[in-house]
Structures are given as structure tokens and as C-alpha cells.
Design an enzyme around this catalytic site. Structure first.
Site, PDB file in Angstrom:
ATOM      1  N   HIS A   1     -58.002  27.692  79.329  1.00 20.95           N
ATOM      2  CA  HIS A   1     -58.765  27.328  78.130  1.00 20.95           C
ATOM      3  C   HIS A   1     -59.150  25.857  78.114  1.00 20.95           C
ATOM      4  O   HIS A   1     -58.692  25.060  78.946  1.00 20.95           O
ATOM      5  CB  HIS A   1     -57.961  27.693  76.870  1.00 20.95           C
ATOM      6  CG  HIS A   1     -56.640  26.987  76.750  1.00 20.95           C
ATOM      7  ND1 HIS A   1     -56.519  25.668  76.384  1.00 20.95           N
ATOM      8  CD2 HIS A   1     -55.369  27.438  76.945  1.00 20.95           C
ATOM      9  CE1 HIS A   1     -55.239  25.341  76.343  1.00 20.95           C
ATOM     10  NE2 HIS A   1     -54.515  26.389  76.694  1.00 20.95           N
TER      11      HIS A   1
ATOM     12  N   CYS B   1     -50.080  27.825  79.661  1.00 23.06           N
ATOM     13  CA  CYS B   1     -51.505  28.094  79.888  1.00 23.06           C
ATOM     14  C   CYS B   1     -52.087  27.036  80.827  1.00 23.06           C
ATOM     15  O   CYS B   1     -51.459  26.016  81.107  1.00 23.06           O
ATOM     16  CB  CYS B   1     -52.269  28.065  78.563  1.00 23.06           C
ATOM     17  SG  CYS B   1     -51.928  29.490  77.519  1.00 23.06           S
TER      18      CYS B   1
END
Lengths: 92, 325
Positions: B197, B213
Site C-alpha cells: 500500500h 505490510c
């Protein structure tokens, strides 16, 4: 006989000159020794003073080094703190 | 002869760049595992290394490793800063996305379109911090979402409470406070709980800051988001040691191991030597016999772990003499 007399005179003269020379040399050595001793004492005193000065300078240098070392440690610690704070601020 | 080829390649690699700070490069030909270009620039004291890293699409750890003597926060006017933008392609299938945690960088090998030259795209990434490591292995992109909503994982909320911090709201809508930024791509691994992301904290790219992440600069994820189809393979590896060929010359690229791997890499030098031996053995007997390692250069590279590819093989005198008697 004449030869023997001349030989004795020569020997006597040599003995007197030699003893005078030895005496003269002995007097001169004593004076120089005293002068030299004075100089040595002065030099020793200077050396002692220089040694004391060097020790004081060494002590100050050592103190300065400690301060610099401490400052460096604090700087590194600050950098580490700053780095960690920055890292943490980047956490999700 | 080898030297001439290397010099030619290193000079001509400039022409592979599509724009000044491009991250898209023509995939090098067979027998070459290196691409990109290392440059040196002069900087202003108004910049920090963080600004420079972002400007040139480099991660924070990368620029610090390449410039250990430049102050991260306060470089002096006209300080020379190395931009470590040359890479050895990881030694795995050149397919889809390859994320190397140790170097905190992603490589993308798009499917080659008809008539086009194959390319490789690379960007720095932020990865999971200690104890929140991104799982290794092969997965794929299962969802792409623009302006994603973020549901903070329970483990992260508990961590914040344990650290005396305010927990996040249970749902964070799209917008300037959403840590995912404007783009997110979901991985199939671990029940779909890991994402690639964007971010609202771009200076964390190239660092270990996420909850597992993969974080990218907003401009990088935006460019990649539009290129990557759902179903793209994603391979996560953890390789602090990379080796690659430039024709008959061997290059090594070394990175510090992740914190949790420190024990495994305690004797880093031995690890490197074993890695080189295994690598050469996998290349066949001839390469194993022909290659002689420059031990001094290797030691220096191990000491620095700069993340910059370093030539470690000595010139092949016999072949050089045979070509140039």
C-alpha cells in the site's frame, strides 16, 4: 758520571713539570666540576619543572579528551534517540 | 577484454534509463544480472538525506548505508552523496513481483507485450518491524483497491495500548489520516491480511516500520497500481547476500541482515563465502574453476555492506591473454 748527572737533572725537571701540570690540571677540573655541578643542578631543576608542566599539560589534555569523549558519547546517544524517535514516528 | 565489456556496460547502462530518476529499466541481456546506475551528486545543507532519498526513489536505509559519513539530518553544502541505484537482480524467477525484505526493495517483471523489450521496475519499500515480519513465500495479488478503508488489526491495537498510545479507531475511512494512503493491493498470503500500500508517512519507506505490510512511496504505488493486474505472482524473499554476473565477472551486493537474523549471520564472512561457493557450484564446474575471488575487495565489501554491487572476481588472465596475445 757526567752523563748520569745530566740524566738525573732531566728526570728531575720532568718530574717538577709533570707535577706542576698535574697540579694545574687538578685545580682546573675541580673548578669546572663545581661549575658543571651548578649547571647540572640548574638543568635538573628546569627538567623537574618541565616535567611538572608536562604532567599538568598531560592531565589537562586527558581531561579535555574525557570531555570530548563524553560529548561524542552524548552526541551519539542523541543521534540514536533521534533515530529511534524518527523510526517510531514512522510506525503505522 | 572483460574490463572493456564491463566499462562499456556500465557506461551504456545510462541509456537504459527512460527518465532522469526512472525506476523502469530495460531488462539486461542473458549473462548480465545487473542493472541501474550508481551516481554521486552534490547536495545543499537545506536538504536532508531523507529528502534526497525520496527525490531519487531510494529507501531510507539504502541511502544511509551508501553514505555512512554524511549527516542524515544536516548534510553540509556541497557534500557528495552517493545514489545507490544499481542492483543485482535477485536470483529467483523473473516473474511478477519479487520483494526482498533484507534490501527493502521490490522488483517487478511485467509480462512482455508484443514487440516490446522486457523491462524491470524497482522501488524501495518499507517492511514489517521486528516481530511483525512479512511472511516469506509465494502468493499473488487478489484485490486492488483505490482509496481503501483500513481496519486496524487487533495485534496492532493491543501493541499501541501496551505502549500507552491511543488505539486507532476500529475503522479508518479513506482520507489524509488513513495510513494506507490512496492505493492498496491485497496479497493472498495469510488469509489476505497483508497489503502492498501507499502511505501518509513517506519517510518510513525503506525502513522497518509497518505491521507486516509493504509500504511504498505514494507516487510509486500509484504507478505500480496501474500496471499490476490482479493475479500477479508475488514472491517474498529475505536475501541479504546477492550475487550476479556481468558477462564473466562476478558481482556481490551485501546488505545487513534483519535484526531477527543477526544470530544466523553472526559470522557474516563465513556465510558469504559459503554463499559464493554454493552459487558458483550451481553455475557448473567451469565457472567454479575459472573464477578467482579478490579477497581484499570481498573483505571490504563485507565490512561495508553498502548495498552497492561490487566486482569481486579477479580478471581471467588466461582468457585475456588468449584474446589479446
Amino acid at each position: 758520571m757526567k752523563v748520569n748527572t745530566q740524566h738525573s737533572i732531566r728526570m728531575l725537571t720532568l718530574a717538577v713539570v709533570s707535577s706542576a701540570f698535574i697540579g694545574l690540571t687538578g685545580c682546573a677540573t675541580t673548578a669546572q666540576f663545581e661549575e658543571l655541578q651548578t649547571k647540572i643542578n640548574a638543568v635538573a631543576s628546569d627538567a623537574s619543572s618541565a616535567k611538572a608542566d608536562a604532567a599538568a599539560a598531560n592531565s589537562k589534555a586527558s581531561e579535555a579528551l574525557n570531555i570530548a569523549d563524553e560529548a561524542n558519547k552524548r552526541s551519539l546517544a542523541t543521534e540514536e534517540r533521534l533515530g529511534r524517535a524518527f523510526n517510531k514516528s514512522m510506525y503505522k | 577484454m572483460n574490463k572493456l565489456l564491463i566499462i562499456f556496460f556500465l557506461l551504456s547502462s545510462n541509456f537504459f534509463i527512460k527518465s532522469t530518476y526512472a525506476e523502469t529499466w530495460t531488462l539486461p541481456p542473458s549473462g548480465v544480472d545487473i542493472f541501474g546506475q550508481t551516481k554521486t551528486i552534490k547536495v545543499s545543507s537545506k536538504d536532508t538525506l531523507l529528502d534526497i532519498a525520496r527525490q531519487y526513489d531510494i529507501g531510507q536505509a539504502e541511502i544511509l548505508l551508501a553514505n555512512p559519513n554524511v549527516d542524515r539530518w544536516l548534510p553540509e553544502d556541497n557534500d557528495e552523496v552517493i545514489l545507490p541505484s544499481r542492483y543485482i537482480i535477485p536470483n529467483v524467477d523473473r516473474k511478477g513481483l519479487v520483494i526482498n525484505l533484507a534490501e527493502m526493495r521490490v522488483y517487478y517483471f511485467p509480462e512482455t507485450q508484443n514487440g516490446n523489450k522486457p523491462v524491470v521496475i524497482t522501488h524501495p519499500v518499507g517492511i514489517g518491524r521486528m516481530d511483525w515480519i512479512t511472511p516469506l513465500g509465494t502468493s499473488k495479488i487478489i484485490e486492488k483497491k483505490k482509496d481503501p478503508t483500513w481496519i486496524p488489526p487487533k495485534s496492532l491495537q493491543l501493541d499501541r495500548i501496551a505502549n500507552g498510545e491511543q488505539p486507532y479507531p476500529s475503522i479508518v475511512p479513506p482520507g489524509p489520516t488513513n495510513p494506507l494512503g490512496k492505493h492498496a493491493m491485497r496479497l493472498s498470503i495469510a488469509g489476505g491480511s497483508y497489503l502492498i500500500h501507499g502511505t501518509i508517512k513517506p519517510f518510513g519507506v525503506g525502513m522497518r516500520v509497518s505491521a507486516g505490510c509493504i509500504r511504498m512511496y505514494p507516487e510509486d504505488i500509484e504507478a505500480l497500481f496501474n500496471k499490476i493486474p490482479v493475479g500477479t505472482q508475488v514472491r517474498v524473499i529475505n536475501e541479504p547476500i546477492k550475487l550476479g554476473w556481468l558477462f564473466d565477472s562476478l558481482f556481490i551486493e551485501l546488505h545487513p541482515p534483519l535484526e531477527e537474523d543477526q544470530e544466523k549471520y553472526q559470522d557474516y564472512e563465513r556465510k558469504v563465502i559459503a554463499f559464493i561457493n554454493d552459487f558458483l557450484a550451481s553455475q557448473g564446474d567451469k565457472r567454479m574453476q575459472d573464477i578467482e575471488i579478490d579477497q581484499e575487495v570481498l573483505k571490504q565489501a563485507i565490512h561495508e555492506k553498502s548495498g552497492i554491487p561490487v566486482l569481486v572476481s579477479l580478471p581471467d588472465i588466461e582468457n585475456t591473454l588468449a584474446i589479446n596475445p
